[in-house]
Design a protein around this motif. Structure first.
Motif, PDB file in Angstrom:
ATOM      1  N   LYS A  51     -50.059  21.767  21.094  1.00 33.49           N
ATOM      2  CA  LYS A  51     -50.740  20.644  19.858  1.00 33.49           C
ATOM      3  C   LYS A  51     -52.045  20.908  20.054  1.00 33.49           C
ATOM      4  O   LYS A  51     -52.591  20.695  21.195  1.00 33.49           O
ATOM      5  CB  LYS A  51     -50.202  19.348  20.398  1.00 33.49           C
ATOM      6  N   TRP A 143     -46.794  15.095  13.640  1.00 35.29           N
ATOM      7  CA  TRP A 143     -45.256  16.042  13.767  1.00 35.29           C
ATOM      8  C   TRP A 143     -44.605  15.661  12.457  1.00 35.29           C
ATOM      9  O   TRP A 143     -44.324  14.610  12.106  1.00 35.29           O
ATOM     10  CB  TRP A 143     -44.750  15.501  14.997  1.00 35.29           C
ATOM     11  N   GLY A 202     -49.399  22.352  15.709  1.00 42.83           N
ATOM     12  CA  GLY A 202     -48.512  22.258  16.868  1.00 42.83           C
ATOM     13  C   GLY A 202     -47.258  22.807  16.487  1.00 42.83           C
ATOM     14  O   GLY A 202     -46.746  23.208  15.337  1.00 42.83           O
TER      15      GLY A 202
ATOM     16  N   TYR B 232     -53.988  15.640  23.928  1.00 42.50           N
ATOM     17  CA  TYR B 232     -53.226  16.115  22.550  1.00 42.50           C
ATOM     18  C   TYR B 232     -52.166  15.312  22.336  1.00 42.50           C
ATOM     19  O   TYR B 232     -51.421  14.571  23.199  1.00 42.50           O
ATOM     20  CB  TYR B 232     -52.936  17.602  22.791  1.00 42.50           C
ATOM     21  N   LEU B 235     -46.152  16.078  22.316  1.00 42.18           N
ATOM     22  CA  LEU B 235     -45.488  17.427  22.331  1.00 42.18           C
ATOM     23  C   LEU B 235     -44.190  17.024  22.977  1.00 42.18           C
ATOM     24  O   LEU B 235     -43.841  16.225  23.916  1.00 42.18           O
ATOM     25  CB  LEU B 235     -46.016  18.224  23.395  1.00 42.18           C
TER      26      LEU B 235
END
Lengths: 211, 338
Positions: A51, A143, A202, B232, B235
Motif C-alpha cells: 500500500k 481500498w 495498493g 501506510y 493492508l
C-alpha cells in the motif's frame, strides 16, 4: 470446510511417542493424517502485498485510453509460486486493490491472475475465473469495494505456468531440478470516460485453500 | 535418500484408518509424503511489493528487510521489476556488498519484466535475520523500482538426519515399525513454528541509506504532534488458523526507523482488533526495532468461501508517533507470522 474435520491442529507432545510406540489409530488418524491435512490447508502463500504510504504522489497509472473498451496495464507483480491441491488444481487467491479515479467517473481496476505473459488474455475476459473487477467513481484514495474476492488459475494455466528451476540438493551440494508453477497478479485499467484515469495505490493477493 | 518433496499436495488419507484394523505402512507413507511437501514447499520471504522509488542518480539504493526464513531453504529467488525513462542498466547486489549483477531495464510498462537472481545460502537457519539488496543505477536516467520480491525455492528432497525433518519414504514396508519413520514428521506437526509458517505476511522497504549515507529522501516521516500517523493504510492480513477454536493469530513486526532526537512510538493497528502496544525508539540513525511489535489479528476461517472472518478484511495499519518535537522516520515495515 478444511480437509481435517477438526478445522484446526490437534496439539500434542511429540516426545511422548517413542520409536517403538505402537502406531495407534488415534495417532495415525487425528494426530498425524488430519493434522497434516490441516497444516497443508493453511500453507497458502502471501504472494502480493503493498500500500502506497503517499497515495496522492506515489501511485501507478497507465497510458492514455483511446477506447473505453480497452484494458490498459497499470502494474504487474513479480511471478510467484502457486500451490497445487491434491487434485492438481491451484489454490485460489484472495485479492484486493486500492486506488482512485482522477475524475468522478466510473472506472474499473481489473485484477488478473495468470501465468507470466498471459495476463492480457484474461484482461479482455471479465467473466473469467482469473478476473476480479473493482469499480469506483471516487476521487479519494481507498481500498476498493468488490463482490468477488477470489481468482483462480485454470488447469491450462497450470500447464503453461510450469517452470523447471535448477537448484542444489544440499548446502554446497550437487545440482538438481525442481518444478514450480508460476503466476503473476496484474492490474488493468478500464474507464467509462476517456478523460478519467486510474491511480493504483495498493494491491494484495494471498492463497487460500478454499472450500 | 528419498525424502522427496512432491509438486502436487499429497493426501494423508485419514479415512484409511479404522479402529478395528491395523494401521498400514502405506498410510504412514502417504502421511510422510504430505509432511515432506509441507516442509519443502518453500515460502515467499518478500511478497511482491511496490517500493515506488523513483531516482535519477547513480547513487546506490539499499533495501533492508526483516524475515524469519524456513530452515529447509537452500536457495532464494530474488526478482526485480523496474522501468526507466529510456532503456538503461542497473547493478544489483544480493546481499548488499556482494558482486553486482548487471540487469537491463525497459522503458515501457508493457515490455517491463521481472529480472531474477538466485541467492545460494551458505548454511540453513530459521533464525530471524535481515535480508538486504542494493540497486545502483548505471546512469542518471529516471528509474522507478516497481516491484521487488524474494521466494525460497522449493526442495527436491529433504535430509532425514537434521532439522530438515524429512521423512524417508522407502522405509514404509510391511512388518517394519511405522512410528520410527514418522518421528521427524511428528516433531514438525507438534510445533507450529517448524512447519507451514508463513515467513512473511508483508514487507515494505524503501532506502534509508543512499550512496552509503543515511538518507531522508524516501522514508515516511512524521513531525512531533503527539498523535499517531499512518505509515501506510490498511493492508489486508490473515494468519493461518492453528487450534480448532481459534479466530485469531499473532503477527510479529519490526520496523527500520530513527528519530532526530527525543523518542517516538511505533505500533500496528488492526481494523478489527485495535492497536498493539507500542515500541519506543530513541536511536538517531536507522536501526531495526529491537523488540518485535506483536498483535493478534484475524486468522483464516475455513468455513468461509474466501477465508475471511465475517466476510470482511482485517486491515493492518503501521503507525508512528513522535512524542516530542522533531521527526520520526520509518523506512521499512516487516510483518511475519509467529
Amino acid at each position: 470446510m478444511g480437509a481435517s474435520p477438526h478445522e484446526g491442529r490437534i496439539a500434542f507432545a511429540a516426545a511422548q511417542f517413542g520409536a517403538d510406540f505402537p502406531h495407534s489409530t488415534h495417532l495415525a488418524k487425528s494426530l498425524v493424517a488430519e493434522n497434516l491435512e490441516h497444516i497443508a490447508d493453511q500453507i497458502g502463500h502471501a504472494c502480493v502485498g503493498w500500500k502506497s504510504p503517499n497515495p496522492t504522489t506515489q501511485f501507478f497509472t497507465h497510458r492514455a485510453h483511446t477506447s473505453t473498451a480497452q484494458p490498459l496495464l497499470i502494474w504487474e507483480s513479480d511471478p510467484f509460486h502457486v500451490t497445487l491441491a491434491a487434485d492438481g488444481t491451484p489454490y485460489p487467491l484472495r485479492v484486493d486493490a486500492a486506488g482512485f479515479a482522477t475524475q468522478a467517473q466510473p472506472v474499473t481496476f481489473r485484477l488478473v491472475v495468470a501465468p507470466p505473459g498471459r495476463s492480457i488474455r484474461y484482461a479482455h475476459t471479465p467473466t473469467a475465473e482469473q478476473v476480479v473487477d473493482c469499480t469506483t467513481s471516487s476521487t479519494s484514495d481507498g481500498w476498493l469495494t468488490h463482490g468477488d474476492t477470489l481468482v483462480q488459475l485454470s488447469a491450462e494455466d497450470v500447464v503453461v505456468g510450469l517452470h523447471r528451476f535448477g537448484t542444489i540438493d544440499s548446502v554446497g551440494g550437487d545440482p538438481i531440478t525442481v518444478d514450480v508453477v508460476r503466476a503473476t497478479l496484474s492490474v488493468w485499467a478500464l474507464t467509462s470516460n476517456l478523460s478519467a484515469a486510474l491511480r493504483l495505490t495498493g494491491c494484495y493477493a494471498q492463497e487460500y485453500v478454499g472450500l | 535418500m528419498t525424502a522427496s518433496v512432491p509438486l502436487i499436495r499429497p493426501a494423508a488419507r485419514p479415512r484409511d484408518v479404522f479402529a478395528s484394523d491395523p494401521v498400514r505402512a502405506l498410510t504412514g507413507q502417504e502421511a510422510g509424503k504430505l509432511a515432506n511437501w509441507c516442509l519443502g514447499l518453500g515460502t515467499p520471504l518478500i511478497p511482491s511489493y511496490a517500493p515506488i522509488v523513483t531516482v535519477a542518480s547513480t547513487s546506490e539504493l539499499l533495501f533492508q528487510y526483516r524475515v524469519r526464513p524456513r530452515f529447509q531453504a537452500l536457495q532464494r529467488l530474488w526478482q526485480f521489476r523496474m522501468r526507466a525513462a529510456d532503456p538503461m542498466e542497473v547493478s544489483i547486489e544480493i546481499p548488499s556488498g556482494a558482486t553486482g549483477i548487471v540487469a537491463p531495464v525497459s522503458d515501457t510498462r508493457e515490455t517491463a519484466f521481472s529480472f531474477g537472481i538466485v541467492e545460494t545460502l551458505g548454511s540453513q537457519s530459521s533464525a530471524e535475520t535481515e535480508l538486504t539488496c542494493a540497486i545502483t543505477p548505471g546512469d542518471t536516467t529516471s528509474l522507478t523500482i516497481e516491484s521487488i520480491s524474494c521466494i525460497e525455492l522449493p526442495r527436491a528432497f529433504l535430509a532425514v538426519g537434521n532439522a530438515d525433518l524429512g521423512t524417508e519414504l522407502t522405509r514404509f514396508v510391511t512388518g517394519q515399525p511405522i512410528l520410527a519413520n514418522l518421528d521427524n514428521a511428528l516433531d514438525a506437526i507438534a510445533d507450529p513454528t517448524l512447519v507451514g509458517r508463513r515467513a512473511s505476511l508483508s514487507q515494505w522497504s524503501v532506502p534509508a541509506t543512499v550512496g552509503g549515507a543515511t538518507s531522508t529522501a524516501h522514508a515516511k516521516a512524521s513531525v512531533g504532534t503527539g498523535s499517531y500517523e499512518t505509515i501506510y493504510a490498511g493492508l489486508p492480513v490473515l494468519t493461518r488458523k492453528d487450534a480448532p477454536t481459534a479466530t485469531t493469530g499473532v503477527v510479529m513486526c519490526k520496523m527500520l526507523a530513527w528519530v532526530t532526537g527525543g523518542t517516538a512510538d511505533l505500533r500496528l493497528n488492526s481494523s478489527v482488533h485495535g492497536p498493539s502496544s507500542a515500541v519506543n525508539i530513541s536511536n538517531t540513525s536507522p536501526a531495526w526495532t529491537a523488540n518485535p511489535i506483536t498483535l493478534a489479528v484475524d486468522c483464516e476461517n475455513l468455513a468461509a468461501s474466501d477465508g475471511r472472518q465475517g466476510g470482511v478484511f482485517d486491515r493492518l495499519t503501521p503507525e508512528m508517533r513522535k512524542n516530542t518535537s522533531g521527526t520520526v522516520r520509518v523506512a521499512a515495515v516487516s510483518i511475519w507470522e509467529n
